[in-house]
Design a protein around this motif. Structure first.
Motif, PDB file in Angstrom:
ATOM      1  N   THR A 168      22.151  29.640   6.732  1.00 23.95           N
ATOM      2  CA  THR A 168      21.049  29.696   7.696  1.00 23.95           C
ATOM      3  C   THR A 168      21.345  30.857   8.635  1.00 23.95           C
ATOM      4  OG1 THR A 168      20.850  27.281   7.603  1.00 23.95           O
ATOM      5  CG2 THR A 168      19.708  28.430   9.400  1.00 23.95           C
ATOM      6  N   SER A 181      16.995  33.994   4.505  1.00 19.04           N
ATOM      7  CA  SER A 181      16.920  32.901   5.470  1.00 19.04           C
ATOM      8  C   SER A 181      16.233  33.347   6.753  1.00 19.04           C
ATOM      9  CB  SER A 181      18.323  32.378   5.781  1.00 19.04           C
ATOM     10  OG  SER A 181      18.296  31.444   6.831  1.00 19.04           O
ATOM     11  N   GLY A 192      12.846  31.829   7.825  1.00 19.03           N
ATOM     12  CA  GLY A 192      13.086  30.898   8.921  1.00 19.03           C
ATOM     13  C   GLY A 192      13.567  29.543   8.475  1.00 19.03           C
ATOM     14  N   LYS A 193      14.400  29.516   7.426  1.00 17.51           N
ATOM     15  CA  LYS A 193      14.901  28.230   6.947  1.00 17.51           C
ATOM     16  C   LYS A 193      16.240  28.405   6.235  1.00 17.51           C
ATOM     17  CE  LYS A 193      12.611  28.279   2.410  1.00 17.51           C
ATOM     18  NZ  LYS A 193      11.693  27.536   1.506  1.00 17.51           N
ATOM     19  N   LYS A 194      16.890  27.283   5.970  1.00 16.46           N
ATOM     20  CA  LYS A 194      18.151  27.299   5.228  1.00 16.46           C
ATOM     21  C   LYS A 194      17.886  27.716   3.788  1.00 16.46           C
ATOM     22  CE  LYS A 194      20.020  23.509   3.621  1.00 16.46           C
ATOM     23  NZ  LYS A 194      20.715  22.201   3.506  1.00 16.46           N
TER      24      LYS A 194
END
Length: 335
Positions: free
Chosen positions: A194, A322, A326-328
């Motif tokens: 992340t 990531s 905007g995410k893992k």
């Protein structure tokens, strides 16, 4: 114990390509390690550095192709965007290659370099310096012998005010150092990433990078950037029995026997002894270049091989993905 081979020159004939800022450090070190050194830089003005180290005129050129038939191996210290092109020519000539990190611009290029090296039976070593740092080798031994107990999390800072690179961003040039180092310390790459990657200077590449890597439950936080007023090069590894803290600027390694203990409904912080861990005082660059020369002689696989370079770069690409999404990002290491 001090390496007794520190000043012993190897008979290998070596070509150094690139004597910019970091390349000059390679030049200085290699003049102590090899008998027959050839030096190339596309900028003729840079060749003055070769003359300062008494490299003969017939060993200096602006075209690396001039010397490929005279040498056993090549040390590439150039911008990452030409690593693939140069190494391809070297592998076609059956030359062993040391290439500075990042191994390439993309993992696709890295895979191609690995394939070319394997096809020709050539050595490929990547300049992941910290694998050869005496403090990092000591840390790996301490983690393996169980002195820290179960490793829970870790962090690293590789930041400070400096001029940005023009070929890759700070994630790919600085954070990548610690991506590879934690891969090395934990004997595996992370399962997910992340990250937040920013370009505050409005240049083509990122200048600020914050990432969180998950190594099967061991969380690792890494910060890199060109703008912080303080310069930091440090890492820590925290276990349930003790912790390690390494300050690379001061060349110190500390083992802290602090731990938390459950006492009924309470969790108590028990502060234990903090002691310095003795480490060999030797230049990491000299150690990794000696290791390359050993691999040339013994045909042994380098500790920082092409696969290590590929895995570190794949983490970089996961960080960019990531940050963009905007995410893992879960990393697929199969295939």
């Amino acid at each position: 114990m001090q390496d007794t081979r520190q000043d012993r020159r190897e008979p290998a004939r070596l070509l150094l390509i690139g004597i910019g800022r970091w390349g000059r450090n390679h030049l200085k070190t290699l003049t102590r390690l090899v008998d027959d050194l050839y030096v190339v830089d596309a900028d003729p003005d840079q060749l003055k550095a070769g003359r300062e180290f008494s490299i003969p005129e017939d060993h200096l050129s602006t075209d690396y192709r001039h010397f490929l038939d005279r040498v056993d191996a090549v040390d590439i210290v150039t911008p990452a965007d030409n690593h693939l092109a140069i190494s391809r020519v070297c592998f076609e000539k059956k030359k062993d290659v040391f290439v500075e990190k990042p191994i390439a611009m993309t993992t696709v290029e890295a895979r191609e370099m690995i394939r070319q090296a394997e096809a020709g039976g050539a050595i490929l070593q990547v300049g992941h310096l910290y694998r050869y740092h005496p403090s990092c080798l000591a840390m790996k031994r301490i983690i393996r012998d169980g002195s820290l107990g179960t490793v829970q999390y870790a962090y690293g800072h590789f930041m400070g005010f400096k001029r940005p690179r023009t070929d890759v961003g700070v994630t790919q040039t600085d954070a990548i150092h610690f991506f590879d180092l934690f891969n090395f310390l934990f004997d595996e790459p992370p399962q997910s990433v992340t990250a937040g990657v920013k370009n505050y200077l409005n240049l083509p590449f990122d200048d600020t990078s914050i990432s969180v890597l998950d190594y099967r439950g061991k969380i690792v936080y890494i910060e890199a950037g060109y703008m912080p007023p303080e310069t930091r090069r440090d890492i820590a590894v925290v276990g349930d029995k003790a912790s390690l803290y390494c300050n690379f600027q001061k060349n110190t390694l500390l083992l802290c026997e602090n731990r938390h203990e459950r006492q009924g409904e309470k969790c108590v912080a028990l502060e234990g002894e903090a002691r310095d861990v003795p480490v060999v005082s030797e230049e990491p660059l000299a150690l990794e270049l000696k290791a390359f020369l050993d691999s040339i002689r013994d045909r042994s696989r380098p500790m920082a091989d092409g696969q290590a370079g590929y895995e570190a770069l794949k983490i970089v690409e996961a960080c960019y993905e990531s940050s963009k999404l905007g995410k893992k990002i879960d990393i697929n290491w199969v295939g």
